[in-house]
Design an enzyme around this catalytic site. Structure first.
Site, PDB file in Angstrom:
ATOM      1  N   GLY A   1      43.501  45.450  41.749  1.00  0.00           N
ATOM      2  CA  GLY A   1      43.773  45.166  43.556  1.00  0.00           C
ATOM      3  C   GLY A   1      42.904  46.513  43.701  1.00  0.00           C
ATOM      4  O   GLY A   1      42.361  47.953  43.185  1.00  0.00           O
ATOM      5  N   LEU A   2      42.422  46.480  45.188  1.00  0.00           N
ATOM      6  CA  LEU A   2      42.176  47.827  45.999  1.00  0.00           C
ATOM      7  C   LEU A   2      43.392  48.776  45.953  1.00  0.00           C
ATOM      8  O   LEU A   2      44.230  48.867  45.436  1.00  0.00           O
ATOM      9  CB  LEU A   2      41.743  47.623  47.295  1.00  0.00           C
ATOM     10  CG  LEU A   2      40.096  46.247  46.852  1.00  0.00           C
ATOM     11  CD1 LEU A   2      40.851  46.222  48.846  1.00  0.00           C
ATOM     12  CD2 LEU A   2      39.520  47.171  47.433  1.00  0.00           C
ATOM     13  N   SER A   3      42.740  50.276  45.757  1.00  0.00           N
ATOM     14  CA  SER A   3      43.456  51.464  46.091  1.00  0.00           C
ATOM     15  C   SER A   3      44.167  51.022  47.239  1.00  0.00           C
ATOM     16  O   SER A   3      43.592  50.476  48.624  1.00  0.00           O
ATOM     17  CB  SER A   3      42.527  52.916  46.575  1.00  0.00           C
ATOM     18  OG  SER A   3      43.261  53.565  46.436  1.00  0.00           O
ATOM     19  N   GLY A   4      45.650  51.346  47.490  1.00  0.00           N
ATOM     20  CA  GLY A   4      46.677  51.243  48.272  1.00  0.00           C
ATOM     21  C   GLY A   4      47.225  49.794  48.561  1.00  0.00           C
ATOM     22  O   GLY A   4      47.232  49.249  49.436  1.00  0.00           O
TER      23      GLY A   4
ATOM     24  N   GLY B   1      48.632  48.504  46.776  1.00  0.00           N
ATOM     25  CA  GLY B   1      50.774  48.701  46.299  1.00  0.00           C
ATOM     26  C   GLY B   1      50.511  48.317  44.644  1.00  0.00           C
ATOM     27  O   GLY B   1      51.701  48.310  44.196  1.00  0.00           O
ATOM     28  N   LYS B   2      49.846  48.580  43.871  1.00  0.00           N
ATOM     29  CA  LYS B   2      49.346  48.617  42.514  1.00  0.00           C
ATOM     30  C   LYS B   2      50.764  48.997  41.522  1.00  0.00           C
ATOM     31  O   LYS B   2      51.721  48.877  40.677  1.00  0.00           O
ATOM     32  CB  LYS B   2      48.110  48.880  41.800  1.00  0.00           C
ATOM     33  CG  LYS B   2      47.127  48.036  42.080  1.00  0.00           C
ATOM     34  CD  LYS B   2      46.166  48.431  41.468  1.00  0.00           C
ATOM     35  CE  LYS B   2      45.219  49.208  41.740  1.00  0.00           C
ATOM     36  NZ  LYS B   2      44.977  49.196  43.297  1.00  0.00           N
ATOM     37  N   SER B   3      50.624  50.331  41.709  1.00  0.00           N
ATOM     38  CA  SER B   3      51.444  51.453  41.462  1.00  0.00           C
ATOM     39  C   SER B   3      53.001  51.472  42.025  1.00  0.00           C
ATOM     40  O   SER B   3      53.905  51.535  40.954  1.00  0.00           O
ATOM     41  CB  SER B   3      51.084  53.205  41.810  1.00  0.00           C
ATOM     42  OG  SER B   3      49.729  53.127  40.628  1.00  0.00           O
TER      43      SER B   3
ATOM     44  N   SER C   1      40.863  49.097  38.183  1.00  0.00           N
ATOM     45  CA  SER C   1      39.788  47.854  37.257  1.00  0.00           C
ATOM     46  C   SER C   1      38.707  46.540  37.830  1.00  0.00           C
ATOM     47  O   SER C   1      39.289  45.689  38.121  1.00  0.00           O
ATOM     48  CB  SER C   1      40.344  47.478  36.434  1.00  0.00           C
ATOM     49  OG  SER C   1      41.732  46.241  36.602  1.00  0.00           O
TER      50      SER C   1
END
Length: 200
Positions: free
Chosen positions: A35-38, A40-42, A109
């Site tokens: 997903g995009l930066s920000g 909430g992936k991490s 990615s």
């Protein structure tokens, strides 16, 4: 890419992936958060790992920024380097699956082809693509690392979503909408999928 050396022969180990899974008492798989930066992936990957840990399951988390401090510290953000970044992560994730663990990867990615390559490294059902979906406007409003502001100012070239494309997954195993639900609800959604698919 380096040419394959014909003198390198694969050595088959006596202990198999199935043996390790049996020892651990659960399946193994790659949970590929994209997903995009920000988006909430991490945050989501960390919370999911915590929940799995509390259930005494074997896990490991590979985070994009952390990996670039070590194994991928020689890579930049050109399309070629992004591809190599994901190739290496895919290979590392494959080792964890073989070890019988549940490996969580949190990487933007951005390219469909790179994620497809990572999927092909493991067996059917072992790659679980989780699209952490959040509108660009919301990601930019959150901007937890201040990266969008820098990208808009031209300080970060080839920034995904601004000056570099993000190709949305076309058939992810799971879509988690981080805008409209709580972190707890998002974690529940991932855990429910792992239970339905028989990984845990």
């Amino acid at each position: 890419m380096a040419e394959h050396n014909q003198n390198i022969i694969w050595h088959t180990a006596a202990v198999t992936k199935q043996d390790r899974r049996k020892l651990n008492g659960h399946g193994s798989a790659v949970l590929w958060f994209t997903g995009l930066s920000g988006a909430g992936k991490s945050t989501l990957a960390n919370a999911v790992e915590q929940r799995l840990y509390e259930r005494n399951l074997r896990t490991y988390l590979l985070d994009g920024d952390n990996i670039r401090h070590g194994i991928n510290r020689d890579l930049g953000f050109s399309p070629e380097d992004r591809t190599e970044n994901i190739r290496r992560i895919g290979e590392v994730a494959k080792l964890f699956v073989d070890a019988g663990a549940i490996v969580l990867t949190a990487f933007i990615s951005p390219y469909l082809s790179d994620r497809a390559l990572a999927r092909q490294l493991v067996e059917e059902g072992e790659f679980i693509e989780i699209y952490v979906r959040c509108a660009l406007e919301e990601c930019e409003a959150r901007d937890p690392k201040g990266l969008y502001k820098k990208a808009r100012a031209g300080e970060i070239p080839e920034f995904t979503g601004i000056s570099s494309p993000y190709e949305e997954p076309d058939q992810p195993e799971l879509i988690v909408e981080t805008t409209g639900q709580t972190l707890e609800q998002s974690v529940d959604q991932v855990i429910a999928y792992l239970e339905r698919s028989g990984v845990i």
